[in-house]
Design an enzyme around this catalytic site. Structure first.
Site, PDB file in Angstrom:
ATOM      1  N   LYS A   1       0.813  -1.254   0.042  1.00 40.06           N
ATOM      2  CA  LYS A   1       0.009  -0.050  -0.183  1.00 40.06           C
ATOM      3  C   LYS A   1       0.848   1.202   0.028  1.00 40.06           C
ATOM      4  O   LYS A   1       2.096   1.127   0.443  1.00 40.06           O
ATOM      5  CB  LYS A   1      -0.790  -0.080   1.384  1.00 40.06           C
ATOM      6  CG  LYS A   1      -1.922  -1.075   1.277  1.00 40.06           C
ATOM      7  CD  LYS A   1      -2.985  -0.975   2.534  1.00 40.06           C
ATOM      8  CE  LYS A   1      -3.969  -2.187   2.277  1.00 40.06           C
ATOM      9  NZ  LYS A   1      -5.056  -1.932   3.262  1.00 40.06           N
TER      10      LYS A   1
ATOM     11  N   TYR B   1     -12.561  -2.313  -3.439  1.00 36.76           N
ATOM     12  CA  TYR B   1     -13.376  -2.319  -2.046  1.00 36.76           C
ATOM     13  C   TYR B   1     -14.499  -2.295  -2.033  1.00 36.76           C
ATOM     14  O   TYR B   1     -15.179  -1.842  -1.139  1.00 36.76           O
ATOM     15  CB  TYR B   1     -12.385  -1.276  -1.116  1.00 36.76           C
ATOM     16  CG  TYR B   1     -11.279  -1.605  -0.898  1.00 36.76           C
ATOM     17  CD1 TYR B   1     -10.940  -2.704   0.170  1.00 36.76           C
ATOM     18  CD2 TYR B   1     -10.086  -0.839  -0.978  1.00 36.76           C
ATOM     19  CE1 TYR B   1      -9.367  -3.018   0.271  1.00 36.76           C
ATOM     20  CE2 TYR B   1      -8.706  -1.192  -0.887  1.00 36.76           C
ATOM     21  CZ  TYR B   1      -8.599  -2.284  -0.027  1.00 36.76           C
ATOM     22  OH  TYR B   1      -7.132  -2.524   0.293  1.00 36.76           O
TER      23      TYR B   1
ATOM     24  N   PHE C   1     -15.956   4.276   7.126  1.00 38.52           N
ATOM     25  CA  PHE C   1     -14.456   4.573   6.952  1.00 38.52           C
ATOM     26  C   PHE C   1     -13.986   4.659   5.829  1.00 38.52           C
ATOM     27  O   PHE C   1     -12.717   4.941   5.341  1.00 38.52           O
ATOM     28  CB  PHE C   1     -13.599   3.629   7.723  1.00 38.52           C
ATOM     29  CG  PHE C   1     -13.736   2.095   7.534  1.00 38.52           C
ATOM     30  CD1 PHE C   1     -13.068   1.806   6.443  1.00 38.52           C
ATOM     31  CD2 PHE C   1     -14.591   1.301   8.184  1.00 38.52           C
ATOM     32  CE1 PHE C   1     -13.343   0.369   5.965  1.00 38.52           C
ATOM     33  CE2 PHE C   1     -14.695   0.057   7.986  1.00 38.52           C
ATOM     34  CZ  PHE C   1     -14.122  -0.382   6.750  1.00 38.52           C
TER      35      PHE C   1
ATOM     36  N   ARG D   1      -2.052 -15.108   3.495  1.00 40.59           N
ATOM     37  CA  ARG D   1      -2.781 -14.205   4.425  1.00 40.59           C
ATOM     38  C   ARG D   1      -2.530 -14.283   5.874  1.00 40.59           C
ATOM     39  O   ARG D   1      -2.362 -13.681   6.688  1.00 40.59           O
ATOM     40  CB  ARG D   1      -4.336 -14.904   4.451  1.00 40.59           C
ATOM     41  CG  ARG D   1      -5.041 -14.428   3.496  1.00 40.59           C
ATOM     42  CD  ARG D   1      -5.589 -12.965   3.355  1.00 40.59           C
ATOM     43  NE  ARG D   1      -6.589 -12.822   4.492  1.00 40.59           N
ATOM     44  CZ  ARG D   1      -7.374 -11.534   4.509  1.00 40.59           C
ATOM     45  NH1 ARG D   1      -7.178 -10.633   3.720  1.00 40.59           N
ATOM     46  NH2 ARG D   1      -8.309 -11.437   5.467  1.00 40.59           N
TER      47      ARG D   1
ATOM     48  N   THR E   1      -6.429  -7.772  10.226  1.00 37.31           N
ATOM     49  CA  THR E   1      -6.424  -6.565   9.441  1.00 37.31           C
ATOM     50  C   THR E   1      -6.033  -5.408  10.698  1.00 37.31           C
ATOM     51  O   THR E   1      -5.354  -4.363  10.003  1.00 37.31           O
ATOM     52  CB  THR E   1      -8.102  -6.147   9.206  1.00 37.31           C
ATOM     53  OG1 THR E   1      -8.608  -7.071   8.337  1.00 37.31           O
ATOM     54  CG2 THR E   1      -8.335  -5.031   8.572  1.00 37.31           C
TER      55      THR E   1
ATOM     56  N   ARG F   1       1.785  -7.188   9.234  1.00 39.62           N
ATOM     57  CA  ARG F   1       1.177  -6.382   9.899  1.00 39.62           C
ATOM     58  C   ARG F   1       1.762  -6.105  11.356  1.00 39.62           C
ATOM     59  O   ARG F   1       1.892  -5.078  11.822  1.00 39.62           O
ATOM     60  CB  ARG F   1      -0.204  -6.475   9.790  1.00 39.62           C
ATOM     61  CG  ARG F   1      -0.813  -5.937   8.467  1.00 39.62           C
ATOM     62  CD  ARG F   1      -2.320  -6.486   8.174  1.00 39.62           C
ATOM     63  NE  ARG F   1      -2.782  -6.125   7.025  1.00 39.62           N
ATOM     64  CZ  ARG F   1      -3.902  -6.395   6.428  1.00 39.62           C
ATOM     65  NH1 ARG F   1      -4.700  -7.463   7.030  1.00 39.62           N
ATOM     66  NH2 ARG F   1      -4.431  -5.951   5.109  1.00 39.62           N
TER      67      ARG F   1
ATOM     68  N   ASN G   1      -2.377  -0.463   7.104  1.00 39.54           N
ATOM     69  CA  ASN G   1      -1.923  -1.486   7.494  1.00 39.54           C
ATOM     70  C   ASN G   1      -1.020  -2.258   6.460  1.00 39.54           C
ATOM     71  O   ASN G   1      -0.962  -3.520   6.430  1.00 39.54           O
ATOM     72  CB  ASN G   1      -2.740  -2.432   7.940  1.00 39.54           C
ATOM     73  CG  ASN G   1      -3.712  -2.685   6.897  1.00 39.54           C
ATOM     74  OD1 ASN G   1      -4.011  -2.256   5.818  1.00 39.54           O
ATOM     75  ND2 ASN G   1      -5.232  -3.399   7.417  1.00 39.54           N
TER      76      ASN G   1
ATOM     77  N   HIS H   1      -2.262  -5.420   1.364  1.00 40.31           N
ATOM     78  CA  HIS H   1      -3.501  -6.328   0.956  1.00 40.31           C
ATOM     79  C   HIS H   1      -3.208  -7.497   0.621  1.00 40.31           C
ATOM     80  O   HIS H   1      -2.362  -7.663  -0.296  1.00 40.31           O
ATOM     81  CB  HIS H   1      -4.285  -5.336  -0.043  1.00 40.31           C
ATOM     82  CG  HIS H   1      -5.359  -6.350  -0.852  1.00 40.31           C
ATOM     83  ND1 HIS H   1      -6.450  -6.555  -0.256  1.00 40.31           N
ATOM     84  CD2 HIS H   1      -5.166  -7.127  -1.688  1.00 40.31           C
ATOM     85  CE1 HIS H   1      -7.268  -7.531  -0.997  1.00 40.31           C
ATOM     86  NE2 HIS H   1      -6.589  -7.694  -1.881  1.00 40.31           N
TER      87      HIS H   1
ATOM     88  N   GLU I   1      -9.138 -10.619  -8.213  1.00 45.13           N
ATOM     89  CA  GLU I   1      -8.140  -9.584  -8.071  1.00 45.13           C
ATOM     90  C   GLU I   1      -6.756  -9.539  -8.886  1.00 45.13           C
ATOM     91  O   GLU I   1      -6.479  -8.358  -9.488  1.00 45.13           O
ATOM     92  CB  GLU I   1      -7.683  -9.811  -6.631  1.00 45.13           C
ATOM     93  CG  GLU I   1      -8.893  -9.345  -5.743  1.00 45.13           C
ATOM     94  CD  GLU I   1      -8.587  -9.159  -4.201  1.00 45.13           C
ATOM     95  OE1 GLU I   1      -7.396  -9.823  -3.807  1.00 45.13           O
ATOM     96  OE2 GLU I   1      -9.500  -8.916  -3.453  1.00 45.13           O
TER      97      GLU I   1
HETATM   98  N1  UDP Z   1     -10.097  -1.016   7.056  1.00 45.08           N
HETATM   99  C1  UDP Z   1     -10.190   0.133   8.018  1.00 45.08           C
HETATM  100  N2  UDP Z   1     -11.150   0.219   9.010  1.00 45.08           N
HETATM  101  C2  UDP Z   1     -11.852  -0.949   9.430  1.00 45.08           C
HETATM  102  C3  UDP Z   1     -11.716  -2.368   8.501  1.00 45.08           C
HETATM  103  C4  UDP Z   1     -10.927  -2.224   7.152  1.00 45.08           C
HETATM  104  O1  UDP Z   1      -9.667   1.192   7.411  1.00 45.08           O
HETATM  105  O2  UDP Z   1     -12.354  -1.189  10.098  1.00 45.08           O
HETATM  106  C5  UDP Z   1      -9.316  -0.948   5.716  1.00 45.08           C
HETATM  107  C6  UDP Z   1      -8.060  -1.401   6.189  1.00 45.08           C
HETATM  108  O3  UDP Z   1      -6.936  -0.680   5.473  1.00 45.08           O
HETATM  109  C7  UDP Z   1      -8.238  -2.866   5.229  1.00 45.08           C
HETATM  110  C8  UDP Z   1      -9.132  -2.626   4.250  1.00 45.08           C
HETATM  111  O4  UDP Z   1     -10.108  -1.500   4.630  1.00 45.08           O
HETATM  112  O5  UDP Z   1      -6.958  -3.545   5.193  1.00 45.08           O
HETATM  113  C9  UDP Z   1      -9.995  -3.851   3.699  1.00 45.08           C
HETATM  114  O6  UDP Z   1     -10.721  -4.358   4.847  1.00 45.08           O
HETATM  115  P1  UDP Z   1     -10.779  -5.867   4.728  1.00 45.08           P
HETATM  116  O7  UDP Z   1     -11.936  -6.151   6.014  1.00 45.08           O
HETATM  117  O8  UDP Z   1     -10.878  -6.494   3.642  1.00 45.08           O
HETATM  118  O9  UDP Z   1      -9.375  -6.153   5.517  1.00 45.08           O
HETATM  119  P2  UDP Z   1      -8.106  -7.135   5.066  1.00 45.08           P
HETATM  120  O10 UDP Z   1      -8.726  -8.271   3.996  1.00 45.08           O
HETATM  121  O11 UDP Z   1      -7.411  -6.243   4.261  1.00 45.08           O
HETATM  122  O12 UDP Z   1      -7.448  -7.606   6.008  1.00 45.08           O
HETATM  123 MG    MG Z   2      -9.939  -8.111   2.420  1.00 48.11          MG
END
Ligand code: UDP
Ligand code: MG
Length: 157
Positions: free
Chosen positions: A9, A49, A57, A85, A91, A102, A112, A115, A126
């Site tokens: 990112k 997204y 957010f 993952r 997250t 992370r 974080n 992705h 993707e």
């Molecule tokens: N995100 C955030 N606040 C939240 C949840 C997600 O800012 O409460 C952002 C964060 O950058 C995250 C992205 O949205 O990586 C995508 O969310 P997802 O739930 O898909 O999490 P990931 O798969 O990245 O762990």
């Molecule tokens: Mg995700």
């Protein structure tokens, strides 16, 4: 072999830790099938997204993904989606275990660092979102037989 998508990112680019992150995946034995630098357009953010557009957010997330260019990588390996993952961590980076990307590189639930695709199905979508088929490479690896056992080679390759 299974493929997955990671995005390093904009916050990682700003902080100068792109190399550290790529190194983690390389050391693990995940092979780069594709890599590029790009700026995420409004359309790309909305598509990538889509599951979060209604969340409060989202405007912050969008701004953070457009704060600088990012690096998209397609990584390849046995069970690559799940393995990546696990390496990335949960997250919210503050809850991510030490030893995960992370967990080791971030204090934030938003900024974080990386992705990673969350299922084999989503990984296919993707990867196609960020790469044309011609930008993904199949090449012979000299070390695969030292990275995987005989039974695993039968099963995953
Ligand atoms: N995100 C955030 N606040 C939240 C949840 C997600 O800012 O409460 C952002 C964060 O950058 C995250 C992205 O949205 O990586 C995508 O969310 P997802 O739930 O898909 O999490 P990931 O798969 O990245 O762990
Ligand atoms: Mg995700």
């Amino acid at each position: 072999m299974e493929r997955t998508l990671i995005l390093i990112k904009p916050n990682a680019l700003q902080r100068g830790i792109v190399g550290d992150i790529i190194t983690r995946f390389e050391r693990k034995g995940l092979r780069l099938a594709g890599m590029k630098m790009l700026f995420m357009t409004d359309e790309l953010v909305a598509e990538h997204y889509a599951h979060l557009v209604e969340r409060p957010f989202f405007p912050y997330l969008k701004a953070s993904m457009q704060a600088a260019p990012l690096i998209a990588c397609c990584l390849e390996g046995a069970e690559a989606v799940e393995t990546v993952r696990l390496m990335v961590g949960v997250t919210n980076s503050r809850k991510a275990l030490p030893g995960t990307i992370r967990g080791d590189f971030s204090m934030s639930g938003e900024q974080n660092v990386v992705h990673a695709s969350d299922s084999v199905e989503n990984a296919l979508v993707e990867i196609n979102r960020f790469f044309n088929p011609a930008e993904l490479y199949d090449y012979e690896s000299a070390v695969t037989r030292f990275e995987y056992g005989g039974e695993e080679s039968q099963k995953y390759m």
